[in-house]
Motif scaffolding. Structure first.
Motif, mmCIF file in Angstrom:
data_model
loop_
_atom_site.group_PDB
_atom_site.id
_atom_site.type_symbol
_atom_site.label_atom_id
_atom_site.label_comp_id
_atom_site.label_asym_id
_atom_site.label_seq_id
_atom_site.Cartn_x
_atom_site.Cartn_y
_atom_site.Cartn_z
ATOM 1 N N GLU A 1 49.783 42.000 39.891
ATOM 2 C CA GLU A 1 49.392 41.699 38.673
ATOM 3 C C GLU A 1 48.306 40.583 38.354
ATOM 4 O O GLU A 1 47.695 40.544 37.450
ATOM 5 N N HIS A 2 48.269 39.562 39.383
ATOM 6 C CA HIS A 2 47.382 38.602 39.167
ATOM 7 C C HIS A 2 46.839 38.195 40.518
ATOM 8 O O HIS A 2 47.121 38.592 41.722
ATOM 9 N N GLY B 1 51.261 36.645 43.235
ATOM 10 C CA GLY B 1 51.051 37.080 42.139
ATOM 11 C C GLY B 1 50.915 38.551 42.022
ATOM 12 O O GLY B 1 50.564 39.319 41.090
ATOM 13 N N TRP B 2 50.386 39.041 43.161
ATOM 14 C CA TRP B 2 49.919 40.650 43.511
ATOM 15 C C TRP B 2 51.207 41.470 42.940
ATOM 16 O O TRP B 2 52.137 41.261 43.262
ATOM 17 N N ASP C 1 39.190 31.113 35.448
ATOM 18 C CA ASP C 1 39.299 30.753 33.890
ATOM 19 C C ASP C 1 38.284 29.606 33.334
ATOM 20 O O ASP C 1 37.788 29.597 32.129
ATOM 21 N N LEU D 1 42.723 37.726 45.663
ATOM 22 C CA LEU D 1 43.221 38.780 44.765
ATOM 23 C C LEU D 1 43.380 39.911 45.778
ATOM 24 O O LEU D 1 42.499 40.530 46.349
ATOM 25 N N SER E 1 42.828 31.799 40.084
ATOM 26 C CA SER E 1 42.758 32.203 38.656
ATOM 27 C C SER E 1 42.262 31.159 37.897
ATOM 28 O O SER E 1 41.569 31.418 36.773
ATOM 29 N N CYS F 1 45.533 34.827 42.897
ATOM 30 C CA CYS F 1 46.394 33.476 43.170
ATOM 31 C C CYS F 1 46.124 32.451 42.002
ATOM 32 O O CYS F 1 45.085 32.541 41.210
ATOM 33 N N VAL F 2 47.037 31.689 41.835
ATOM 34 C CA VAL F 2 47.052 31.006 40.630
ATOM 35 C C VAL F 2 45.996 30.015 40.615
ATOM 36 O O VAL F 2 45.221 29.695 39.631
ATOM 37 N N ARG G 1 42.958 42.177 32.251
ATOM 38 C CA ARG G 1 44.168 41.502 31.752
ATOM 39 C C ARG G 1 43.947 40.096 31.458
ATOM 40 O O ARG G 1 44.224 39.585 30.654
ATOM 41 N N MET G 2 42.825 39.465 32.395
ATOM 42 C CA MET G 2 42.528 37.984 32.346
ATOM 43 C C MET G 2 41.490 37.764 31.183
ATOM 44 O O MET G 2 41.269 36.490 30.947
ATOM 45 N N VAL H 1 43.047 43.650 36.835
ATOM 46 C CA VAL H 1 43.299 42.285 36.644
ATOM 47 C C VAL H 1 42.135 41.502 35.571
ATOM 48 O O VAL H 1 42.444 40.627 34.891
#
Length: 222
Positions: free
Chosen positions: A86-87, A83-84, A97, A77, A93, A89-90, A129-130, A126
């Motif tokens: 807002e996020h 994704g930067w 999760d 991140l 992430s 890396c997928v 948001r997540m 972030v």
């Protein structure tokens, strides 16, 4: 897509029992692998490292938050990552999760933290948001390069003996896919789940299984 054969309930159950035998074999092999991890040699961390957290700067020992063991996931991140801003890396992430409630790890004297190179303000944005709640620190030096996570994600395990810190294990690449649950993190640590059924070296802390389990808001330090 080609359908699989359709069989009677009895034939299906027989097939499931064959698979169950394979699953139990895999479980025993996974337990044996975790037992080997608990017998890995340790390596002392001699350099000083610093991290920026929500409450200021801490050293590596500070990341333990007073507990005996520490698991550190290096998440990407930061500027330059897909994704930067807002996020993260997928892939990182998805790892985030899957993290379970940390109270269960804390009950086994183990702390989990994430680290990245993004400033704290971006990390907190972030996270909000997540919906992530794990402690997440900013790297300030060469910790990531020294521990094999400067170019790719990975998870390091450490143990503390007073002021001395030791690296005990490292998992990266597809190995991170299996992480996220309380059990998977404990299985990579030097002390394991700390339950009496485990094959651990003499003198390792162990308590009866199930008896230490509780609701995540009912542990003493919840």
């Amino acid at each position: 897509m080609e359908m699989r054969p359709v069989v009677s309930a009895e034939e299906w159950e027989a097939a499931r029992q064959r698979m169950l035998a394979e699953e139990k074999r895999l479980t025993r092999e996974r337990d044996a692998l975790a037992a080997e991890r608990r017998r890995m040699p340790w390596t002392a961390v001699e350099k000083a490292y610093a991290f920026e957290g929500a409450e200021g700067r801490v050293d590596l020992a500070g990341l333990f938050d007073g507990r005996r063991q520490l698991v550190v996931y290096r998440a990407f991140l930061e500027p330059g990552v897909n994704g930067w801003p807002e996020h993260a890396c997928v892939g990182c992430s998805m790892v985030a999760d899957h993290v379970g409630h940390l109270a269960h790890l804390h009950a086994r004297d183990t702390t989990l933290v994430f680290v990245s190179r993004a400033p704290q303000a971006d990390i907190e944005r972030v996270k909000a948001r997540m919906g992530w709640t794990m402690p997440w620190y900013t790297l300030t030096d060469g910790f990531d390069a020294d521990f094999g996570v400067d170019e790719w994600h990975g998870t390091n395990a450490f143990i503390r003996d007073g002021d001395r810190v030791f690296r005990t294990y490292f998992i990266n690449a597809r190995g991170d896919e299996a992480l996220g649950s309380t059990w998977s993190y404990l299985d990579m640590t030097a002390l394991g789940r700390q339950e009496q059924w485990e094959d651990s070296p003499e003198g390792y802390p162990q308590t009866p299984p199930y008896e230490w389990w509780s609701w995540h808001d009912a542990y003493p330090d919840a």
